[in-house]
Design a protein around this motif. Structure first.
Motif, PDB file in Angstrom:
ATOM      1  N   ALA A   1      -9.840  11.132   1.316  1.00 38.88           N
ATOM      2  CA  ALA A   1     -10.946  10.251   0.943  1.00 38.88           C
ATOM      3  C   ALA A   1     -10.651   9.541  -0.379  1.00 38.88           C
ATOM      4  O   ALA A   1     -10.861   8.331  -0.513  1.00 38.88           O
ATOM      5  CB  ALA A   1     -12.223  11.075   0.835  1.00 38.88           C
TER       6      ALA A   1
ATOM      7  N   ARG B   1      -4.123   8.227   6.878  1.00 39.20           N
ATOM      8  CA  ARG B   1      -3.358   9.139   7.731  1.00 39.20           C
ATOM      9  C   ARG B   1      -2.164   8.427   8.341  1.00 39.20           C
ATOM     10  O   ARG B   1      -1.057   8.948   8.364  1.00 39.20           O
ATOM     11  CB  ARG B   1      -4.253   9.692   8.835  1.00 39.20           C
TER      12      ARG B   1
ATOM     13  N   GLU C   1      -8.648   1.194  -0.741  1.00 36.98           N
ATOM     14  CA  GLU C   1      -9.608   0.342  -0.058  1.00 36.98           C
ATOM     15  C   GLU C   1      -9.289   0.176   1.419  1.00 36.98           C
ATOM     16  O   GLU C   1      -9.211  -0.945   1.949  1.00 36.98           O
ATOM     17  CB  GLU C   1      -9.702  -1.019  -0.739  1.00 36.98           C
ATOM     18  N   VAL C   2      -9.056   1.300   2.028  1.00 35.37           N
ATOM     19  CA  VAL C   2      -8.864   1.334   3.477  1.00 35.37           C
ATOM     20  C   VAL C   2      -9.606   2.554   4.003  1.00 35.37           C
ATOM     21  O   VAL C   2     -10.167   3.329   3.228  1.00 35.37           O
ATOM     22  CB  VAL C   2      -7.371   1.444   3.854  1.00 35.37           C
ATOM     23  N   THR C   3      -9.585   2.723   5.298  1.00 26.40           N
ATOM     24  CA  THR C   3     -10.226   3.907   5.860  1.00 26.40           C
ATOM     25  C   THR C   3      -9.298   5.106   5.787  1.00 26.40           C
ATOM     26  O   THR C   3      -8.085   4.972   5.578  1.00 26.40           O
ATOM     27  CB  THR C   3     -10.574   3.675   7.338  1.00 26.40           C
ATOM     28  N   THR C   4      -9.886   6.263   5.955  1.00 22.85           N
ATOM     29  CA  THR C   4      -9.046   7.453   5.905  1.00 22.85           C
ATOM     30  C   THR C   4      -8.063   7.479   7.071  1.00 22.85           C
ATOM     31  O   THR C   4      -6.983   8.045   6.960  1.00 22.85           O
ATOM     32  CB  THR C   4      -9.896   8.734   5.943  1.00 22.85           C
ATOM     33  N   ARG C   5      -8.463   6.866   8.126  1.00 26.66           N
ATOM     34  CA  ARG C   5      -7.542   6.830   9.260  1.00 26.66           C
ATOM     35  C   ARG C   5      -6.272   6.092   8.881  1.00 26.66           C
ATOM     36  O   ARG C   5      -5.159   6.491   9.256  1.00 26.66           O
ATOM     37  CB  ARG C   5      -8.200   6.135  10.456  1.00 26.66           C
ATOM     38  N   THR C   6      -6.432   5.010   8.159  1.00 28.17           N
ATOM     39  CA  THR C   6      -5.266   4.259   7.713  1.00 28.17           C
ATOM     40  C   THR C   6      -4.421   5.099   6.764  1.00 28.17           C
ATOM     41  O   THR C   6      -3.181   5.072   6.802  1.00 28.17           O
ATOM     42  CB  THR C   6      -5.712   2.964   7.025  1.00 28.17           C
TER      43      THR C   6
ATOM     44  N   ARG D   1       0.823  -1.196   0.000  1.00 33.90           N
ATOM     45  CA  ARG D   1       0.000   0.000   0.000  1.00 33.90           C
ATOM     46  C   ARG D   1       0.860   1.250   0.000  1.00 33.90           C
ATOM     47  O   ARG D   1       0.579   2.218  -0.710  1.00 33.90           O
ATOM     48  CB  ARG D   1      -0.915  -0.016   1.219  1.00 33.90           C
TER      49      ARG D   1
ATOM     50  N   ALA E   1      -8.110   6.878   0.240  1.00 31.90           N
ATOM     51  CA  ALA E   1      -8.711   5.772   0.991  1.00 31.90           C
ATOM     52  C   ALA E   1      -9.542   4.907   0.053  1.00 31.90           C
ATOM     53  O   ALA E   1      -9.513   3.671   0.122  1.00 31.90           O
ATOM     54  CB  ALA E   1      -9.581   6.321   2.116  1.00 31.90           C
ATOM     55  N   ASP E   2     -10.232   5.563  -0.834  1.00 29.66           N
ATOM     56  CA  ASP E   2     -11.065   4.844  -1.782  1.00 29.66           C
ATOM     57  C   ASP E   2     -10.204   3.958  -2.685  1.00 29.66           C
ATOM     58  O   ASP E   2     -10.456   2.769  -2.852  1.00 29.66           O
ATOM     59  CB  ASP E   2     -11.833   5.874  -2.618  1.00 29.66           C
TER      60      ASP E   2
END
Lengths: 324, 324
Positions: B24, B38, B31-36, B7, B27-28
């Motif tokens: 965003a 960050r 395919e992870v969250t925005t926290r990831t 990643r 993240a899209d």
DNA sequence: GCCAATGCGGAACGGTTCTTTCCGCGATCG
DNA sequence: CGATCGCGGAAAGAACCGTTCCGCATTGGC
């Protein structure tokens, strides 16, 4: 695992710097156990980078060419070279790849450290110009083959066309490529002669199978290879020299004659320079590109070449050749 | 953490493809969250890559130029462009960076997928040579600036030197760079005229501050920008055309006449091509580089230019000019 | 001035993975 | 045949990861 990612990147970098590495060497560099190196190799493979591993006493790891281009890890100098080359290509001096070069350039430019950007600008300004009348450049394929062999300490066999024209097969341990003025030279240990030799790269035709690896020996001249070449190869001397007086201001000539030649003014509307060439006819051709009147001094060969060219041009118009 | 490493690499790649990304978006893609995302940004920074993040409605992440060169993630075309450019440079067509170029080339060559290697060879053979009689190439710096603005959808203000010579300041939304034959054109939406325009890049002088971002609008001509340019810019039409019959085999001529011109054989020892030029004198100069006998047909301008050149060459030898 | 969009970072948690250590196997070269 | 390499399984403790949830700070446009 920040550690892991960083290590993988460093691993990729190492595998690009040199071709063959033993697991122990890598483990040492990365400060992990060889088992971890093995794990990392597996990871790299999982990521799609084809790492070839060969067992045995001369074995090791090697990054092969795969399906896609791996991340290129360039050092400063290499990055500068890439940037300058791309700029030249995108600007139109290498036709056919302008768009691709421009795209790559944008990518590189964005992440190029500013100190390197400055170097690129400086080089670009000072250095870009295409080759003058010198013959065609060295063959990039041959150059790459030799450079690779040098880097990886692999023996190199090649056909060599001697000055006289005779061909011979040479078995060598290649050490350094040296670029002087306009030619590439290879400094290598000649296995048959059992001594150091310099070879002109444009006369080398590599034979296909890469030789086995060898262990480097101390270089001649205490490592000052450039001097060794200068001494032994006679370096970049031209076969012919000429003196050309141009009937135009020095600045204008300098702009239209982008070559590494010193142009000296001879007053407001005259200047002089002394080009060298191996091929007077080619030089004569380039002089026509000047777009200015000029006079040639002290070079019967060039004078003859100019006459030949003039005759050819007149024939091209369909007129009878000019009387001698 | 194979996932993580992959990643991070993909993240680096994305950050090189485009300049600005919102968390965003990334993240899209990943395919992870925005926290990831960050977290990953933090990781990248820890690895030494300067990721700049700007908050606010027009914010996002961006990979800045840092202290060292990050891994370059090139797509196929870009890799080919880099390889071809480097080969040209290493071969001596760009003086001053041969050694560095050779080193970079070795690195790239080792990992270049073989299908790309073939493309490089093909391009190299067909395409490398320096520019023909066209003027100097476009300025690479300007080109890079424009290409960057296009890629990142950033408004661009520049001084434009019109055909007549007058200068004007333009505010544009730049969309595409189009390269036709010998010139670069910018297709952009002119904010003052409120319409599409094409600009010749060699007449553009960008103004420094990068403009704010804009949202792309549909391109003219249904996206066929090349056609739009061809229609609107008059494109690569030459002022003069000529027909040149060369008294040599087509292959030999093709090798020595590296231009994007079709050469048609006229038998074993003759061939013909039809170059165009804005400057017959310059074209005449390049024809002398052919090194072969030739005949010009259907072009009084070129014929005259050849006579002029011939006379100049004869004067250069110190002889009196040939009688007319 | 306000609001929407955007980035920041702490905390907690369950699950995963990594590195190391140990060891025997197989391949290759001289 | 022996030295030198790479290969990969197992086990175990530690470290890391990605997620979810939350409130906060900054920016630019309306």
């Amino acid at each position: 695992m920040l550690e892991t990612s960083a290590r993988l990147l460093k691993l990729l970098s190492l595998l690009q710097v040199r071709r063959d590495w033993t697991g122990a060497e890598l483990a040492d560099r990365l400060e992990v156990t060889t088992r971890t190196v093995r794990n990392d190799m597996e990871r790299l493979r999982a990521l799609g980078y084809p790492v070839r591993a060969t067992p045995g006493v001369a074995g090791g790891y090697r990054l092969d060419a795969g399906a896609h281009v791996p991340p290129l890890l360039l050092d400063d100098e290499e990055a500068v070279a890439v940037a300058v080359s791309l700029r030249t290509a995108a600007g139109g001096s290498v036709t056919g790849i302008e768009e691709m070069a421009a795209r790559a350039l944008v990518k590189l430019h964005q992440v190029l450290p500013s100190r390197l950007r400055r170097r690129v600008d400086a080089l670009q300004a000072a250095v870009v110009p295409a080759p003058p009348w010198a013959g065609p450049g060295a063959d990039a394929g041959v150059l790459t083959t030799i450079a690779t062999a040098c880097r990886d300490h692999e023996r190199l066999r090649f056909d060599y066309r001697a000055h006289g024209g005779g061909e011979s097969v040479r078995s060598t341990e290649p050490y350094r490529l040296v670029h002087t003025g306009r030619r590439w030279y290879l400094v290598a240990w000649d296995l048959d002669r059992d001594d150091w030799r310099t070879f002109r790269v444009d006369r080398v035709r590599p034979r296909t199978p890469a030789g086995p690896r060898f262990t480097p020996r101390p270089l001649p001249e205490g490592g000052d290879v450039a001097r060794y070449v200068a001494r032994n190869a006679g370096a970049a001397t031209w076969r012919y020299r000429a003196r050309v007086v141009v009937h135009a201001p020095a600045e204008r000539v300098a702009r239209r004659l982008p070559m590494p030649v010193e142009i000296r003014p001879l007053g407001p509307d005259r200047c002089v320079f002394e080009p060298g060439s191996d091929d007077p006819l080619a030089l004569a051709g380039y002089l026509t590109l000047l777009g200015e009147d000029f006079t040639v001094e002290d070079s019967p060969e060039l004078t003859a070449a100019l006459r030949t060219l003039a005759a050819r041009l007149l024939r091209a118009t369909g007129e009878p050749p000019a009387p001698r």
